[in-house]
Scaffold this motif. Structure first.
Motif, short mmCIF file in Angstrom:
data_model
loop_
_atom_site.label_atom_id
_atom_site.label_comp_id
_atom_site.label_asym_id
_atom_site.label_seq_id
_atom_site.Cartn_x
_atom_site.Cartn_y
_atom_site.Cartn_z
N VAL A 1 0.82 -1.20 0.00
CA VAL A 1 0.00 0.00 0.00
C VAL A 1 0.86 1.27 0.00
O VAL A 1 0.46 2.31 -0.52
CB VAL A 1 -0.97 -0.01 1.21
CG1 VAL A 1 -0.22 0.20 2.52
CG2 VAL A 1 -2.06 1.04 1.03
N GLU A 2 2.09 1.21 0.60
CA GLU A 2 2.95 2.38 0.58
C GLU A 2 3.69 2.49 -0.75
O GLU A 2 3.79 3.55 -1.34
CB GLU A 2 4.00 2.29 1.71
CG GLU A 2 3.43 2.06 3.09
CD GLU A 2 3.42 0.59 3.46
OE1 GLU A 2 3.55 -0.25 2.54
OE2 GLU A 2 3.25 0.28 4.64
N THR A 3 4.25 1.40 -1.21
CA THR A 3 5.01 1.42 -2.46
C THR A 3 4.94 0.05 -3.10
O THR A 3 4.97 -0.97 -2.42
CB THR A 3 6.47 1.81 -2.20
OG1 THR A 3 7.18 1.81 -3.44
CG2 THR A 3 7.15 0.87 -1.24
N ILE A 4 4.84 0.03 -4.39
CA ILE A 4 4.76 -1.23 -5.10
C ILE A 4 5.55 -1.10 -6.40
O ILE A 4 5.53 -0.03 -7.03
CB ILE A 4 3.28 -1.62 -5.38
CG1 ILE A 4 3.16 -3.08 -5.75
CG2 ILE A 4 2.66 -0.74 -6.44
CD1 ILE A 4 1.73 -3.59 -5.70
N ALA A 5 6.29 -2.13 -6.75
CA ALA A 5 7.10 -2.10 -7.97
C ALA A 5 6.19 -2.37 -9.16
O ALA A 5 5.91 -3.52 -9.51
CB ALA A 5 8.20 -3.14 -7.89
N ALA A 6 5.71 -1.30 -9.78
CA ALA A 6 4.71 -1.42 -10.83
C ALA A 6 5.22 -2.25 -12.00
O ALA A 6 4.51 -3.12 -12.52
CB ALA A 6 4.28 -0.03 -11.31
N GLU A 7 6.44 -1.98 -12.43
CA GLU A 7 6.98 -2.71 -13.58
C GLU A 7 7.10 -4.20 -13.28
O GLU A 7 6.77 -5.05 -14.11
CB GLU A 7 8.35 -2.14 -13.96
CG GLU A 7 8.97 -2.78 -15.19
CD GLU A 7 10.33 -2.21 -15.53
OE1 GLU A 7 11.05 -2.86 -16.32
OE2 GLU A 7 10.68 -1.14 -15.00
N HIS A 8 7.54 -4.52 -12.08
CA HIS A 8 7.70 -5.92 -11.69
C HIS A 8 6.34 -6.62 -11.63
O HIS A 8 6.17 -7.71 -12.18
CB HIS A 8 8.39 -6.01 -10.32
CG HIS A 8 8.54 -7.40 -9.80
ND1 HIS A 8 7.57 -8.01 -9.03
CD2 HIS A 8 9.53 -8.32 -9.95
CE1 HIS A 8 7.97 -9.24 -8.72
NE2 HIS A 8 9.15 -9.45 -9.28
N LEU A 9 5.37 -5.99 -10.98
CA LEU A 9 4.06 -6.62 -10.85
C LEU A 9 3.39 -6.81 -12.20
O LEU A 9 2.81 -7.86 -12.48
CB LEU A 9 3.18 -5.78 -9.93
CG LEU A 9 1.83 -6.39 -9.54
CD1 LEU A 9 2.03 -7.70 -8.79
CD2 LEU A 9 1.03 -5.42 -8.69
N ALA A 10 3.49 -5.77 -13.05
CA ALA A 10 2.91 -5.88 -14.39
C ALA A 10 3.54 -7.02 -15.17
O ALA A 10 2.86 -7.81 -15.83
CB ALA A 10 3.09 -4.56 -15.14
N GLU A 11 4.86 -7.11 -15.10
CA GLU A 11 5.56 -8.18 -15.81
C GLU A 11 5.15 -9.56 -15.31
O GLU A 11 5.00 -10.50 -16.09
CB GLU A 11 7.07 -8.00 -15.65
CG GLU A 11 7.90 -9.02 -16.42
CD GLU A 11 9.38 -8.85 -16.17
OE1 GLU A 11 9.84 -9.16 -15.05
OE2 GLU A 11 10.08 -8.41 -17.11
N ARG A 12 4.94 -9.69 -14.00
CA ARG A 12 4.57 -10.98 -13.44
C ARG A 12 3.19 -11.41 -13.92
O ARG A 12 2.96 -12.58 -14.23
CB ARG A 12 4.61 -10.94 -11.91
CG ARG A 12 5.97 -10.63 -11.34
CD ARG A 12 7.01 -11.68 -11.73
NE ARG A 12 6.83 -12.89 -10.94
CZ ARG A 12 6.77 -14.11 -11.44
NH1 ARG A 12 6.88 -14.31 -12.74
NH2 ARG A 12 6.61 -15.15 -10.66
N TYR A 13 2.25 -10.47 -13.98
CA TYR A 13 0.92 -10.80 -14.52
C TYR A 13 1.03 -11.23 -15.99
O TYR A 13 0.41 -12.20 -16.43
CB TYR A 13 -0.02 -9.60 -14.42
CG TYR A 13 -0.51 -9.30 -13.01
CD1 TYR A 13 -0.69 -10.31 -12.07
CD2 TYR A 13 -0.80 -7.99 -12.63
CE1 TYR A 13 -1.15 -10.02 -10.80
CE2 TYR A 13 -1.26 -7.69 -11.36
CZ TYR A 13 -1.43 -8.72 -10.45
OH TYR A 13 -1.87 -8.43 -9.18
N GLY B 1 -0.45 -4.61 -22.42
CA GLY B 1 0.93 -4.18 -22.61
C GLY B 1 1.33 -2.95 -21.83
O GLY B 1 2.51 -2.57 -21.85
N VAL B 2 0.39 -2.30 -21.14
CA VAL B 2 0.70 -1.06 -20.42
C VAL B 2 0.26 -1.13 -18.97
O VAL B 2 -0.12 -0.12 -18.37
CB VAL B 2 0.04 0.16 -21.12
CG1 VAL B 2 0.67 0.39 -22.48
CG2 VAL B 2 -1.46 -0.02 -21.25
#
Length: 400
Positions: free
Chosen positions: A201-213, A265-266
């Protein structure tokens, strides 16, 4: 925030965004798990003495249990540093537990029910307890308590369901367990006195999470390719089966195209721009869960019309041949809304076209039904291509 060996527990800007090799290694276990679920479903659809719809319900419960394990792991590694030794140990625990659950899947509602349930409970509770102890309460001493509270709530239903001999009772108990687990996941594990708080909730690695999905969705497509190849390699290679093989491959490419154009893709851009990235990540997880379930079911449909292209089309087979793509489009529609706060008419049109096929396809053979679905998917992909030519690239504007 550092552990006893000086390694960070929380991610920061210096932490690499790409998935680690250990995370990719974990994904291989889930590839195997999806193949076991597909194999269960194929047997349910093709053996006359099986109750197909009960089999689908059982496979869904097993899939949801495995998806919950993967989702919590992914959220954790998008919030915590996956190179920290404590986090790596949790990933290895997950790998061993998920593999044990996967090998139990074919008989998880029979002789291996207790193995599946006890492994799940041990894994979910064990890794939270380990992280709480090994991390000395860092980085958030209350979050493990929230998660543990919900896992302990569902544990008796999993364990008792695994030990009873009545399959109907087992299904009811495991359904309650899944509802508890997913209520916790969806609402951020609300707990008395502590309240609710989603991971990252404070910080999340957006690129990492997106790539994992994205990677897991590709895993599901890879599992469909596996089913296609296995079905065709065991066939007679006659023209009808060859047509089914080609049709299944084309349909898989279309699923890939529909997902990655444009929302798929985004995802990272949407998470970066979100007002509530943790909430958006939660909703994205559920959208991907629906899409992946649809891909697995679609792969079963591929097996059916490759092996029996011109035979009789049982009504139950439409659950896979039509229902799988419909589930995928429903999940993809939800994802598009999450990323762009809108829904394309092509998605809605595709779902309506699949609905219109329901009363027609029982009168045709499996191959023709598969071809009709492929045409619907081609129409959706074609509409996407036309839209891309007429409009400039769209910037994500998430709904949350």
């Amino acid at each position: 925030m550092r552990d006893e060996r000086g390694m960070r527990l929380l991610r920061d800007d210096a932490t690499r965004q790409r998935a680690t090799f250990l995370e990719l290694f974990l994904d291989l276990v889930f590839v195997f798990a999806l193949t076991r679920i597909s194999a269960r479903l194929i047997v349910d659809f093709t053996e006359d003495h099986r109750d197909v719809y009960a089999g689908i319900g059982q496979a869904l419960l097993l899939f949801l249990a495995l998806w919950a394990v993967w989702s919590v792991t992914v959220w954790s590694t998008s919030w915590l540093d996956p190179d920290a030794r404590i986090v790596q140990t949790v990933i290895i625990m997950t790998l061993v537990g998920a593999m044990t659950m996967a090998v139990a899947v074919p008989h998880a509602f029979g002789a291996r029910a207790s193995l599946f349930a006890i492994t799940l409970v041990t894994l979910q509770i064990g890794r939270v307890v380990y992280f709480r102890i090994a991390g000395h309460g860092r980085p958030d001493p209350e979050q493990p308590i929230r998660i543990l509270f919900w896992f302990v709530l569902s544990a008796p239903f999993w364990v008792v369901g695994g030990l009873v001999n009545d399959g109907t009772v087992r299904g009811a108990l495991w359904t309650l367990a899944v509802l508890i687990d997913y209520t916790g996941l969806f609402r951020g594990w609300p707990t008395p006195r502590l309240g609710a708080r989603r991971l990252g909730v404070e910080t999340i690695a957006a690129e990492h999470l997106a790539e994992r999905y994205q990677q897991f969705l590709l895993i599901a497509l890879g599992e469909a390719i596996f089913v296609i190849g296995l079905a065709f390699s065991g066939s007679q290679f006659d023209p009808d089966q060859t047509a089914g093989f080609v049709l299944a491959l084309v349909s898989t490419v279309l699923l890939w195209r529909i997902y990655f154009h444009l929302a798929g893709g985004v995802l990272d851009g949407a998470l970066d721009r979100s007002r509530d990235a943790a909430r958006l990540a939660t909703y994205m997880a559920f959208a991907h869960m629906v899409m992946i379930a649809g891909i697995v079911l679609t792969g079963v449909g591929f097996e059916l019309f490759i092996t029996e292209p011109l035979g009789h089309l049982p009504a139950s087979w439409l659950t896979a041949i039509l229902g799988g793509p419909a589930l995928f489009l429903i999940g993809r529609t939800a994802l598009e809304y999450q990323v762009f706060a809108r829904v394309s008419r092509s998605r809605v049109g595709g779902l309506l076209a699949l609905a219109l096929l329901v009363p027609v396809t029982p009168h045709v053979d499996p191959l023709t039904a598969g071809a009709a679905v492929a045409l619907v998917l081609l129409g959706v992909a074609g509409a996407d291509t036309r839209r891309a030519r007429r409009h400039p690239p769209e910037t994500p504007s998430p709904a949350f």
